[in-house]
Design a protein around this motif. Structure first.
Motif, PDB file in Angstrom:
ATOM      1  N   THR A 166      40.871 -18.516 -16.657  1.00 16.54           N
ATOM      2  CA  THR A 166      42.005 -18.949 -16.158  1.00 16.54           C
ATOM      3  C   THR A 166      43.205 -18.045 -16.244  1.00 16.54           C
ATOM      4  O   THR A 166      43.058 -17.241 -17.123  1.00 16.54           O
ATOM      5  CB  THR A 166      42.196 -20.376 -16.698  1.00 16.54           C
ATOM      6  OG1 THR A 166      42.365 -20.099 -18.276  1.00 16.54           O
ATOM      7  CG2 THR A 166      41.230 -21.408 -16.579  1.00 16.54           C
ATOM      8  N   TYR A 167      44.279 -18.392 -15.563  1.00 10.34           N
ATOM      9  CA  TYR A 167      45.321 -17.296 -15.493  1.00 10.34           C
ATOM     10  C   TYR A 167      46.503 -17.828 -15.741  1.00 10.34           C
ATOM     11  O   TYR A 167      46.887 -19.087 -15.406  1.00 10.34           O
ATOM     12  CB  TYR A 167      45.327 -16.287 -14.294  1.00 10.34           C
ATOM     13  CG  TYR A 167      44.032 -15.693 -14.224  1.00 10.34           C
ATOM     14  CD1 TYR A 167      43.886 -14.239 -14.468  1.00 10.34           C
ATOM     15  CD2 TYR A 167      42.978 -16.105 -13.672  1.00 10.34           C
ATOM     16  CE1 TYR A 167      42.708 -13.478 -14.475  1.00 10.34           C
ATOM     17  CE2 TYR A 167      41.826 -15.638 -13.206  1.00 10.34           C
ATOM     18  CZ  TYR A 167      41.871 -14.023 -13.703  1.00 10.34           C
ATOM     19  OH  TYR A 167      40.649 -13.451 -13.740  1.00 10.34           O
ATOM     20  N   LYS A 168      47.515 -17.099 -16.577  1.00 13.23           N
ATOM     21  CA  LYS A 168      48.795 -17.846 -16.674  1.00 13.23           C
ATOM     22  C   LYS A 168      49.686 -16.549 -16.073  1.00 13.23           C
ATOM     23  O   LYS A 168      49.661 -15.192 -16.119  1.00 13.23           O
ATOM     24  CB  LYS A 168      49.387 -17.771 -18.105  1.00 13.23           C
ATOM     25  CG  LYS A 168      49.266 -16.695 -19.079  1.00 13.23           C
ATOM     26  CD  LYS A 168      49.616 -16.812 -20.396  1.00 13.23           C
ATOM     27  CE  LYS A 168      49.651 -15.720 -21.406  1.00 13.23           C
ATOM     28  NZ  LYS A 168      49.938 -16.189 -22.915  1.00 13.23           N
TER      29      LYS A 168
ATOM     30  N   THR B  47      43.852 -15.873 -19.525  1.00  9.87           N
ATOM     31  CA  THR B  47      44.343 -16.603 -20.734  1.00  9.87           C
ATOM     32  C   THR B  47      43.443 -16.106 -21.923  1.00  9.87           C
ATOM     33  O   THR B  47      44.138 -16.807 -23.088  1.00  9.87           O
ATOM     34  CB  THR B  47      44.486 -18.188 -20.716  1.00  9.87           C
ATOM     35  OG1 THR B  47      43.040 -18.612 -20.349  1.00  9.87           O
ATOM     36  CG2 THR B  47      45.400 -18.661 -19.404  1.00  9.87           C
ATOM     37  N   ARG B  48      42.350 -15.320 -21.628  1.00  5.70           N
ATOM     38  CA  ARG B  48      41.591 -14.902 -23.201  1.00  5.70           C
ATOM     39  C   ARG B  48      42.386 -13.876 -23.852  1.00  5.70           C
ATOM     40  O   ARG B  48      42.060 -13.417 -25.055  1.00  5.70           O
ATOM     41  CB  ARG B  48      40.317 -14.619 -22.618  1.00  5.70           C
ATOM     42  CG  ARG B  48      39.294 -15.907 -22.276  1.00  5.70           C
ATOM     43  CD  ARG B  48      37.947 -15.257 -21.448  1.00  5.70           C
ATOM     44  NE  ARG B  48      37.966 -14.459 -20.378  1.00  5.70           N
ATOM     45  CZ  ARG B  48      37.102 -14.299 -19.559  1.00  5.70           C
ATOM     46  NH1 ARG B  48      35.941 -14.259 -20.389  1.00  5.70           N
ATOM     47  NH2 ARG B  48      37.334 -13.837 -18.369  1.00  5.70           N
TER      48      ARG B  48
ATOM     49  N   GLN C 179      38.407  -8.072 -19.948  1.00  2.65           N
ATOM     50  CA  GLN C 179      36.863  -7.467 -20.081  1.00  2.65           C
ATOM     51  C   GLN C 179      36.858  -7.284 -21.805  1.00  2.65           C
ATOM     52  O   GLN C 179      37.687  -6.566 -22.241  1.00  2.65           O
ATOM     53  CB  GLN C 179      36.545  -6.111 -19.569  1.00  2.65           C
ATOM     54  CG  GLN C 179      35.418  -5.654 -19.773  1.00  2.65           C
ATOM     55  CD  GLN C 179      35.316  -4.173 -18.895  1.00  2.65           C
ATOM     56  OE1 GLN C 179      36.033  -3.289 -18.960  1.00  2.65           O
ATOM     57  NE2 GLN C 179      33.959  -3.753 -18.653  1.00  2.65           N
ATOM     58  N   ASN C 180      36.075  -7.467 -22.436  1.00  2.00           N
ATOM     59  CA  ASN C 180      35.768  -7.253 -23.911  1.00  2.00           C
ATOM     60  C   ASN C 180      34.464  -6.401 -23.894  1.00  2.00           C
ATOM     61  O   ASN C 180      33.465  -6.661 -24.453  1.00  2.00           O
ATOM     62  CB  ASN C 180      35.541  -8.550 -24.590  1.00  2.00           C
ATOM     63  CG  ASN C 180      35.524  -8.269 -26.008  1.00  2.00           C
ATOM     64  OD1 ASN C 180      36.362  -7.357 -26.592  1.00  2.00           O
ATOM     65  ND2 ASN C 180      35.270  -9.243 -26.964  1.00  2.00           N
ATOM     66  N   SER C 181      34.923  -5.221 -23.646  1.00  5.70           N
ATOM     67  CA  SER C 181      33.704  -4.152 -23.731  1.00  5.70           C
ATOM     68  C   SER C 181      34.477  -2.698 -23.852  1.00  5.70           C
ATOM     69  O   SER C 181      35.582  -2.550 -23.650  1.00  5.70           O
ATOM     70  CB  SER C 181      32.812  -4.361 -22.364  1.00  5.70           C
ATOM     71  OG  SER C 181      32.263  -3.024 -22.484  1.00  5.70           O
ATOM     72  N   ARG C 182      33.668  -1.724 -24.640  1.00  4.43           N
ATOM     73  CA  ARG C 182      34.070  -0.518 -24.562  1.00  4.43           C
ATOM     74  C   ARG C 182      33.693   0.538 -23.608  1.00  4.43           C
ATOM     75  O   ARG C 182      33.845   1.705 -23.693  1.00  4.43           O
ATOM     76  CB  ARG C 182      33.698   0.147 -26.051  1.00  4.43           C
ATOM     77  CG  ARG C 182      33.956  -0.596 -27.110  1.00  4.43           C
ATOM     78  CD  ARG C 182      33.690   0.033 -28.449  1.00  4.43           C
ATOM     79  NE  ARG C 182      34.485  -0.729 -29.550  1.00  4.43           N
ATOM     80  CZ  ARG C 182      35.676  -0.652 -30.040  1.00  4.43           C
ATOM     81  NH1 ARG C 182      36.448  -0.028 -29.556  1.00  4.43           N
ATOM     82  NH2 ARG C 182      35.966  -1.451 -31.101  1.00  4.43           N
ATOM     83  N   SER C 183      33.207  -0.112 -22.622  1.00  6.62           N
ATOM     84  CA  SER C 183      32.616   0.731 -21.277  1.00  6.62           C
ATOM     85  C   SER C 183      33.872   1.337 -20.534  1.00  6.62           C
ATOM     86  O   SER C 183      33.711   2.349 -19.778  1.00  6.62           O
ATOM     87  CB  SER C 183      31.749   0.156 -20.187  1.00  6.62           C
ATOM     88  OG  SER C 183      32.426  -1.024 -19.795  1.00  6.62           O
ATOM     89  N   SER C 184      35.048   0.713 -20.489  1.00  4.82           N
ATOM     90  CA  SER C 184      36.195   1.314 -19.631  1.00  4.82           C
ATOM     91  C   SER C 184      37.368   0.657 -20.374  1.00  4.82           C
ATOM     92  O   SER C 184      37.459  -0.157 -21.272  1.00  4.82           O
ATOM     93  CB  SER C 184      36.043   0.799 -18.141  1.00  4.82           C
ATOM     94  OG  SER C 184      36.316  -0.724 -18.102  1.00  4.82           O
ATOM     95  N   THR C 185      38.491   1.411 -20.105  1.00  2.51           N
ATOM     96  CA  THR C 185      39.751   1.022 -20.666  1.00  2.51           C
ATOM     97  C   THR C 185      40.623   0.055 -19.726  1.00  2.51           C
ATOM     98  O   THR C 185      40.797  -0.981 -19.834  1.00  2.51           O
ATOM     99  CB  THR C 185      40.725   1.784 -20.944  1.00  2.51           C
ATOM    100  OG1 THR C 185      39.914   2.999 -21.950  1.00  2.51           O
ATOM    101  CG2 THR C 185      41.857   1.563 -21.553  1.00  2.51           C
TER     102      THR C 185
END
Length: 230
Positions: free
Chosen positions: A18-20, A45-46, A137-143
């Motif tokens: 979901t987006y704000k 929203t995360r 994205q919650n990952s260290r694979s990209s910024t």
């Protein structure tokens, strides 16, 4: 039943997200185009409040570099600091995919790129382009990553941002600004070989943003910068 199809060039937002809506002020750069007062983004929203604030700062870094470029030209400089920096290092893939003429050097390429960014800023602010999503994205694979697009008059400034990078102040906001600049270059129509940045416009111009348009320093390898790209 006829299936709905998404517009070409617009990445599919994650179905569970979901987006704000947020807005970001547009600097009063001295350009010939009519500029909107604000740009609009739809943020997952995360992202926490602190992360959204940093996203605003990162966008501001890119817009600040854009404004400084046109301020310098308006004040009579032959080239902006951004153009001078890019001219020293960018040799390949100088033009976006939609540009038909041959560009002589990095300075000319930087001018075309900034004009294209002006078009995208206006298209976003006046609602002519597709909605710009800031995806999570919650990952260290990209910024910060932007999917390739080719029409600055209609394509959005949608990107995916690694939330963990926003939490780390070991990476400066100006470095993240260069990462966003690079992602937006992909949206603007710029290309480079996978994993190759040195001497390519999309890589060198982003590194210029990361260095505040200063020259490269002896002893600081390019991968100190490029690890934050793509």
């Amino acid at each position: 039943m006829k299936k709905k199809r998404r517009k070409l060039g617009v990445p599919m937002a994650h179905v569970s997200a979901t987006y704000k809506k947020i807005t970001v002020s547009v600097p009063a750069a001295p350009v010939s185009d009519v500029l909107p007062a604000t740009m609009t983004f739809y943020v997952d929203t995360r992202f926490t409040t602190a992360q959204v604030n940093r996203i605003r700062q990162i966008i501001g870094t890119v817009l600040g570099n854009w404004e400084a470029h046109f301020d310098a030209l308006n004040e009579g400089d032959a080239l902006s600091r951004y153009q001078n920096c890019v001219n020293k290092y960018a040799k390949f893939n100088l033009a976006p995919v939609w540009f038909e003429e041959k560009l002589a050097n990095g300075a000319a390429a930087a001018a075309v790129q900034m004009d294209g960014l002006t078009t995208m800023i206006a298209a976003n602010g006046f609602g002519r382009a597709a909605k710009a999503y800031i995806m999570y994205q919650n990952s260290r694979s990209s910024t910060i990553k932007g999917v390739n697009a080719s029409n600055p008059e209609k394509n959005s400034l949608t990107v995916t941002i690694n939330a963990s990078a926003l939490n780390s102040y070991s990476v400066s906001t100006i470095f993240l600004g260069g990462s966003l600049h690079h992602a937006w270059l992909h949206r603007e129509g710029y290309r480079h070989p996978a994993g190759k940045y040195t001497s390519y416009f999309a890589g060198e111009s982003s590194m210029c943003v990361m260095r505040g348009n200063n020259d490269k320093s002896v002893g600081t390898p390019d991968n100190s910068y490029t690890k934050w790209l793509d």
